[in-house]
Design a protein around this motif. Structure first.
Motif, short mmCIF file in Angstrom:
data_model
loop_
_atom_site.label_atom_id
_atom_site.label_comp_id
_atom_site.label_asym_id
_atom_site.label_seq_id
_atom_site.Cartn_x
_atom_site.Cartn_y
_atom_site.Cartn_z
N LEU A 232 51.72 5.66 15.58
CA LEU A 232 51.21 5.88 16.93
C LEU A 232 52.27 6.50 17.83
O LEU A 232 51.98 7.42 18.60
CB LEU A 232 50.71 4.56 17.51
N LEU A 233 53.50 6.03 17.71
CA LEU A 233 54.58 6.58 18.52
C LEU A 233 54.84 8.04 18.17
O LEU A 233 55.11 8.87 19.06
CB LEU A 233 55.86 5.75 18.33
N GLU A 236 52.16 10.00 19.93
CA GLU A 236 52.35 10.04 21.38
C GLU A 236 53.42 11.08 21.75
O GLU A 236 53.21 11.90 22.64
CB GLU A 236 52.76 8.66 21.89
N LYS A 237 54.56 11.02 21.06
CA LYS A 237 55.65 11.95 21.38
C LYS A 237 55.27 13.39 21.05
O LYS A 237 55.60 14.32 21.79
CB LYS A 237 56.92 11.54 20.64
N LYS A 240 52.94 14.74 23.74
CA LYS A 240 53.63 14.93 25.02
C LYS A 240 54.49 16.19 24.99
O LYS A 240 54.59 16.92 25.98
CB LYS A 240 54.50 13.71 25.33
N ASN A 243 51.58 19.33 23.54
CA ASN A 243 50.29 19.44 24.21
C ASN A 243 49.32 20.37 23.46
O ASN A 243 48.77 21.31 24.03
CB ASN A 243 50.49 19.96 25.65
N VAL A 263 43.86 4.85 22.96
CA VAL A 263 45.26 5.17 23.26
C VAL A 263 45.37 6.57 23.87
O VAL A 263 46.06 6.78 24.87
CB VAL A 263 46.13 5.06 21.99
N PHE A 264 44.69 7.55 23.26
CA PHE A 264 44.78 8.93 23.75
C PHE A 264 44.18 9.06 25.15
O PHE A 264 44.65 9.86 25.96
CB PHE A 264 44.08 9.87 22.77
N ARG A 266 44.34 6.75 27.41
CA ARG A 266 45.36 6.23 28.32
C ARG A 266 46.46 7.25 28.57
O ARG A 266 47.10 7.25 29.62
CB ARG A 266 45.96 4.93 27.77
N LEU A 267 46.66 8.15 27.61
CA LEU A 267 47.66 9.22 27.77
C LEU A 267 47.11 10.41 28.55
O LEU A 267 47.77 11.44 28.66
CB LEU A 267 48.13 9.69 26.39
N TYR A 319 46.02 11.07 10.03
CA TYR A 319 46.65 9.82 10.48
C TYR A 319 46.74 8.84 9.31
O TYR A 319 47.67 8.05 9.23
CB TYR A 319 45.83 9.21 11.62
#
Length: 408
Positions: A232-233, A236-237, A240, A243, A263-264, A266-267, A319
């Motif tokens: 997941l990390l 996320e990175k 970010k 994009n 999760v996505f 929330r991002l 994933y």
């Protein structure tokens, strides 16, 4: 080989000419003659090879010759999803344009009016019924549907139907067919469960296997070797920093798809989920929004890894590692389909998934580039893809029970 070199009826050739079909694909060249001869056929070929025409053309060709009842169902084509059933129905409409052949699609996610139309078509005896297993079973349970005159029973994407839990439905439908019915099965992969199904329902089948084509070199394939807790990390990175747009993330479970979507969101990423828990209307709206560019990231189970043709996907993320190497090819094949023919595929490989990933590399005949993780992620596992042997979860239930009893 050209279609006009086969002994097809003129009305079939006229339909092919109108649709600008001239040269056969390998699966069509290998499948059409034995199906026309009346043999049971089991064929392994991936999506996009022309397999629908490979079984539809010989069936409508035989039906066009006459000798089949006008008021009975003469052919049943089973498909795992509504989308594929609709696609098959459209192709039949084009191929049979110059023939008096009737077809009715039967699938869920419709209103009462459509259900009644499906029921009427089944009871009056459409020449060809294109159905999803669950909806056809519903009609069989609640309506007066006679399958005693069916001459052709076709299973398309048989492996996917078994993955979706339709084995018992298929057997229930098969048991209502006459013993003389010709069985035709198409599957993108040939695992043991497909072989067993074929042995149980087919008579001395003619076997055809067209090699799964490898992903185009224009797809940049990379992998991260990591612990499950780091996946997941990593995502996320990555999102970010880069994009990316026009992305499909594949996961092997509906639960994980839902968690990733939350999760996505929330991002603040424009994301949607796709899995079998969604109502049909919801699934269609998600795919429409994704195709139209209203959604940047689609997180999905393998329900969209086949048969969905979107030409501008820039990135595929695995994933989870798919069950079979062929499924990896289907997944990443969603990218590099546009005019530029370029795309990226990233795979996250946990410790437990290393052997499955190695099977993919062996299948592709090459190593996939592995990107080392930054120190900020913490320690990462070495890449040592050994076949699991003593893993607790891999043991039969009885063995696991004995292990538990010894621990007490």
């Amino acid at each position: 080989m050209r279609f006009d070199e086969l002994y097809l009826e003129d009305s079939v050739l006229d339909g092919l000419d109108a649709m600008n079909f001239q040269e056969m694909t390998p699966i069509q060249e290998l499948s059409i003659p034995p199906i026309m001869e009346g043999r049971d056929v089991i064929a392994c070929a991936q999506t996009g090879t022309g397999k629908t025409a490979a079984y539809v053309l010989p069936v409508i060709n035989n039906l066009s010759k006459g000798g089949y009842p006008d008021d009975a169902i003469n052919a049943i084509i089973m498909a795992p999803t509504r989308e594929l059933a609709q696609q098959i129905d459209r192709q039949i409409e084009g191929f049979s344009y110059y023939m008096p052949i009737s077809a009715v699609p039967v699938y869920g996610g419709t209103d009462g009016i459509v259900y009644s139309q499906q029921e009427r078509g089944l009871q009056m005896g459409a020449d060809i019924v294109i159905a999803t297993p669950g909806r056809l079973i519903a009609h069989l349970n609640f309506g007066d549907v006679d399958l005693s005159n069916v001459s052709f029973f076709i299973l398309d994407e048989a492996d996917r139907m078994l993955d979706m839990g339709f084995h018992d439905d298929i057997i229930q439908i098969y048991n209502l067919l006459p013993k003389s019915c010709q069985i035709i099965m198409f599957s993108a992969t040939m695992p043991d469960r497909i072989v067993t199904l074929a042995e149980n329902i087919m008579k001395n089948p003619h076997k055809i296997e067209v090699a799964i084509s490898k992903p185009p070199e224009s797809i940049q394939q990379t992998a991260y070797i990591c612990f499950e807790s780091q996946k997941l990390l990593i995502m996320e990175k990555y999102f970010k920093r880069h994009n990316p747009k026009r992305v499909i993330i594949f996961s092997s479970s509906k639960k994980k798809v839902k968690e990733l979507t939350a999760v996505f969101k929330r991002l603040k990423i424009n994301v949607a989920e796709m899995h079998s828990d969604l109502e049909q209307v919801e699934r269609e709206q998600v795919m429409k929004d994704f195709k139209n560019g209203h959604i940047d990231v689609l997180i999905a189970t393998d329900v969209v890894s086949r048969g969905i043709d979107i030409t501008d996907i820039s990135l595929i993320v695995n994933y989870d590692i798919p069950k079979e190497p062929e499924d990896y090819v289907h997944r990443i094949g969603r990218t590099a389909r546009g005019t530029e023919g370029k795309g990226k595929a990233i795979t996250l490989v946990s410790e437990r998934e290393q052997y499955k990933f190695k099977r993919i590399e062996t299948f592709l005949g090459k190593e996939i580039s592995k990107i080392p993780l930054e120190r900020s992620y913490g320690n990462t596992p070495p890449y040592k893809p050994e076949k699991p042997s003593n893993d607790y979860r891999s043991k039969p239930f009885a063995a696991r029970r004995n292990m538990k009893s010894r621990k007490k």
